[in-house]
Design a protein around this motif. Structure first.
Motif, PDB file in Angstrom:
ATOM      1  N   ARG A 165       0.895  -1.081   0.205  1.00  0.00           N
ATOM      2  CA  ARG A 165       0.094  -0.352  -0.068  1.00  0.00           C
ATOM      3  C   ARG A 165       0.483   0.952  -0.123  1.00  0.00           C
ATOM      4  O   ARG A 165       0.404   2.119  -0.246  1.00  0.00           O
ATOM      5  N   PHE A 166       2.394   1.460   0.497  1.00  0.00           N
ATOM      6  CA  PHE A 166       2.802   2.079   0.326  1.00  0.00           C
ATOM      7  C   PHE A 166       4.280   2.005  -0.436  1.00  0.00           C
ATOM      8  O   PHE A 166       4.629   3.442  -1.280  1.00  0.00           O
TER       9      PHE A 166
ATOM     10  N   THR B 269      10.252   5.536   2.934  1.00  0.00           N
ATOM     11  CA  THR B 269       9.216   5.770   3.788  1.00  0.00           C
ATOM     12  C   THR B 269       8.078   4.922   4.092  1.00  0.00           C
ATOM     13  O   THR B 269       7.229   4.909   5.083  1.00  0.00           O
ATOM     14  N   LEU B 270       9.296   3.897   4.274  1.00  0.00           N
ATOM     15  CA  LEU B 270       8.586   2.250   5.489  1.00  0.00           C
ATOM     16  C   LEU B 270       8.963   3.043   7.052  1.00  0.00           C
ATOM     17  O   LEU B 270       8.370   2.998   7.891  1.00  0.00           O
ATOM     18  N   GLN B 271      10.018   3.421   6.419  1.00  0.00           N
ATOM     19  CA  GLN B 271      10.769   4.077   7.767  1.00  0.00           C
ATOM     20  C   GLN B 271      10.134   4.282   9.004  1.00  0.00           C
ATOM     21  O   GLN B 271      10.147   5.236  10.277  1.00  0.00           O
ATOM     22  N   ASN B 272       9.440   5.389   8.172  1.00  0.00           N
ATOM     23  CA  ASN B 272       8.374   6.559   8.333  1.00  0.00           C
ATOM     24  C   ASN B 272       6.975   6.170   9.032  1.00  0.00           C
ATOM     25  O   ASN B 272       6.541   6.916   9.777  1.00  0.00           O
ATOM     26  N   VAL B 273       6.491   4.602   8.708  1.00  0.00           N
ATOM     27  CA  VAL B 273       5.655   4.740   8.580  1.00  0.00           C
ATOM     28  C   VAL B 273       5.671   3.447  10.240  1.00  0.00           C
ATOM     29  O   VAL B 273       6.492   3.191  11.006  1.00  0.00           O
ATOM     30  N   PRO B 274       4.687   4.515  10.919  1.00  0.00           N
ATOM     31  CA  PRO B 274       4.411   4.064  12.791  1.00  0.00           C
ATOM     32  C   PRO B 274       4.130   2.575  13.198  1.00  0.00           C
ATOM     33  O   PRO B 274       4.892   2.124  14.240  1.00  0.00           O
ATOM     34  N   GLN B 275       3.969   2.053  12.149  1.00  0.00           N
ATOM     35  CA  GLN B 275       3.707   0.244  12.267  1.00  0.00           C
ATOM     36  C   GLN B 275       4.690  -0.905  11.717  1.00  0.00           C
ATOM     37  O   GLN B 275       4.999  -1.606  12.580  1.00  0.00           O
TER      38      GLN B 275
ATOM     39  N   ARG C 279      -6.243  -4.296  11.018  1.00  0.00           N
ATOM     40  CA  ARG C 279      -5.886  -4.229   9.174  1.00  0.00           C
ATOM     41  C   ARG C 279      -4.985  -3.312   9.221  1.00  0.00           C
ATOM     42  O   ARG C 279      -4.782  -2.356   8.145  1.00  0.00           O
ATOM     43  N   GLY C 280      -4.101  -2.567   9.751  1.00  0.00           N
ATOM     44  CA  GLY C 280      -2.600  -1.685   9.431  1.00  0.00           C
ATOM     45  C   GLY C 280      -3.637  -0.295   9.909  1.00  0.00           C
ATOM     46  O   GLY C 280      -2.492   0.452   9.728  1.00  0.00           O
TER      47      GLY C 280
END
Length: 590
Positions: A223-224, A244-250, A308-309
């Protein structure tokens, strides 16, 4: 590196000198004290690496043969060190000054210069076609070690590394240096360079393969992602996805790469290895602002709402002049790139005699895209239903409601988001409501803000700011305060109380339909973390353009570069009120 050396004419004399100045010794060994006589251009290199200068426990060998070997080793080491800096015909002498002291004299000679560079390519990059020819030409133009420069081993190694990185970072993931030569003519003090890069086959992206997911949805990474199967390999795009993924809090950590196997070049899988962050977080905070006073906060975040993320961000914030409670749910990005959210908020504030109680719910769609030069553009479209209760000191209590559609556009082009010194930020907003759609009044609100950062001398910066707004309506009656304007305070017109510039109504200050502010600030950083500022602010908010009058404030302040950005402590004089005010807060705002 291939180096052809010719013996200096003084070698035989040097050996004879060693035999002459090293007479037979008794069996007891003597301490060896060596002084270096060399030009400043090579002295640090020799002092740092030459063993005869760096062994404090070194003693003079008892045997003559050992002394000759020591002298030869010192000359050989010096010559090898000097060759790395382009000196291929040095003169090195080791002479006895007195009984215990020796002197190492080094005359480096003329540094060798590069007279020719030959950059060649093998593999797919050497093929036919205008695009490949243009790529080869660009790589040769970017070669950093040109003819006419002095040869240095470190520069030679760096030039080859950069060339290989340029080839391997785009299209050719398995590129390698197939051959490299540095042909030296010591007599002429010249060097000819040749390097050949084998690009290997072109690589194309295949599917994304994710590992490390346990509780999060399996499609969350995709999705990202903006990577498309079949696209040519580009290392920058992989790093962009990783960032981008490193900035995703999950996610706690992320690694994005491909396997550099020529057999997979036609559709190489993009491997994304993640580790999940703790999904639920309880936080506490405290702070102070001269605008709203002391603050306490408790927050709750759920990074995997309903499995669901989805991301839930909620907080209760209590300030002296304002209290708020909010909850927002952010959905993962859609394939088109936008991100949707839904939220609710309640707030109560008492500022300048105006007590506002507001409840609101809304949905929003945001989109962030990066363009050339590190510039980002954020857009946001939001639909919001709100109602407010307005109570004036010495006046009436009224209630208003509005269903509004709001659009904002922000362009950021700065060198550092937390501590900008160069660049600018432009923000534009438009929003409004209609009586035909659940609002008490027809209105349209326009707003714009521009901030420019201009570097001055080595570390200083000049900050220029301007903002303006207008609410198009018959009157301010029925228009929510969020769609009117008040100003004054930190990050606004300093020298005046927070939101004290506006329209007088009863014993309170309320929002007007027009806003204009401007500011110029010069910051001098006399230490890396500490600075001082001088500034001039002006601005006002009013309900009638005919009586609009800019209020001026000016003063000085201190700056400290904290991890959250520069903190500002300002002492400002409000000219219209003829009084000093102290302001404290973050020095920048976007």
């Amino acid at each position: 590196m291939t180096v052809r050396r010719v013996r200096a004419s003084g070698v035989r004399a040097f050996v004879a000198l060693c035999l002459a100045v090293l007479p037979p010794l008794a069996a007891a060994q003597q301490p060896l004290h060596v002084q270096l006589d060399a030009p400043p251009s090579v002295r640090p290199l020799l002092e740092r690496h030459l063993r005869i200068l760096n062994r404090s426990d070194q003693t003079l060998p008892a045997e003559r043969a050992d002394r000759i070997a020591l002298a030869r080793r010192a000359r050989r080491e010096a010559a090898e060190l000097l060759a790395t800096e382009g000196y291929f015909s040095p003169e090195v002498r080791l002479e006895r000054e007195d009984e215990d002291d020796w002197e190492l004299t080094v005359v480096p000679g003329t540094p060798a210069k590069i007279v020719a560079v030959d950059v060649q390519f093998e593999g797919a990059l050497a093929g036919e076609g205008e695009a490949l020819a243009a790529r080869r030409a660009q790589l040769r133009t970017a070669w950093s070690l040109a003819a006419g420069q002095v040869f240095r081993q470190s520069a030679w190694d760096d030039a080859k590394r950069r060339l290989l990185d340029e080839v391997a970072s785009r299209d050719y993931a398995t590129a390698r240096i197939a051959d490299s030569r540095a042909e030296v003519d010591p007599d002429a003090a010249t060097v000819r360079l040749a390097v050949t890069v084998d690009s290997g086959p072109p690589f194309f992206l295949g599917p994304i393969e994710v590992s490390g997911l346990k509780n999060l949805p399996p499609d969350l990474v995709e999705r990202f992602s903006r990577l498309q199967p079949g696209r040519p390999f580009n290392q920058d795009e992989l790093l962009a996805l990783q960032g981008t993924l490193q900035n995703v809090p999950q996610f706690a950590s992320v690694v994005v790469d491909i396997e550099r196997d020529p057999a997979l070049a036609a559709a190489v899988p993009v491997r994304v290895q993640v580790s999940e962050a703790r999904s639920r977080q309880l936080g506490f905070g405290a702070g102070y602002s001269s605008n709203t006073g002391f603050r306490g906060e408790i927050s709750w975040r759920d990074m995997n709402l309903f499995g669901r993320g989805w991301e839930l961000a909620s907080a209760l914030r209590v300030e002296q002049l304002r209290q708020s409670l909010f909850a927002d749910v952010f959905l993962p990005p859609a394939p088109e790139g936008h991100r949707d959210s839904v939220g609710a908020a309640a707030e109560r504030s008492t500022v300048e005699g105006l007590t506002l109680t507001t409840q609101a719910v809304g949905v929003a769609r945001t989109n962030t895209r990066a363009i050339a030069g590190g510039t980002t553009i954020d857009t946001r479209l939001a639909l919001r239903m709100q109602q407010e209760e307005r109570k004036l000191d010495g006046g009436d209590t009224t209630r208003r409601k509005a269903l509004t559609l709001n659009w904002s556009w922000t362009r950021r082009a700065v060198d550092d988001a937390l501590d900008p010194r160069r660049g600018d930020v432009l923000q534009l907003e438009i929003g409004g409501g209609s009586r035909a759609l659940l609002s008490d009044q027809n209105f349209v609100r326009l707003y714009g803000r521009y901030v420019r950062y201009v570097p001055v001398v080595e570390r200083d910066v000049l900050i220029l700011r301007a903002e303006g707004g207008a609410t198009l309506a018959k009157s301010r009656d029925g228009v929510p305060q969020d769609f009117l304007f008040r100003t004054g305070g930190t990050q606004s017109v300093r020298g005046y109380a927070y939101q004290s510039l506006g329209v007088e109504e009863a014993d309170a200050i309320v929002g007007g339909r027009y806003l204009a502010t401007a500011s110029a600030e010069y910051v001098h950083w006399f230490r890396p973390q500490w600075g001082a500022a001088a500034f001039v602010d002006m601005g006002d908010a009013a309900d009638d353009r005919d009586i609009f009058e800019l209020k001026k404030g000016y003063g000085v302040g201190a700056r400290w570069k904290s991890p959250a950005g520069p903190l500002a402590l300002d002492l400002a004089w409000g000219q219209a009120e003829r009084r000093l005010r102290l302001h404290f807060g973050i020095a920048i705002a976007f």
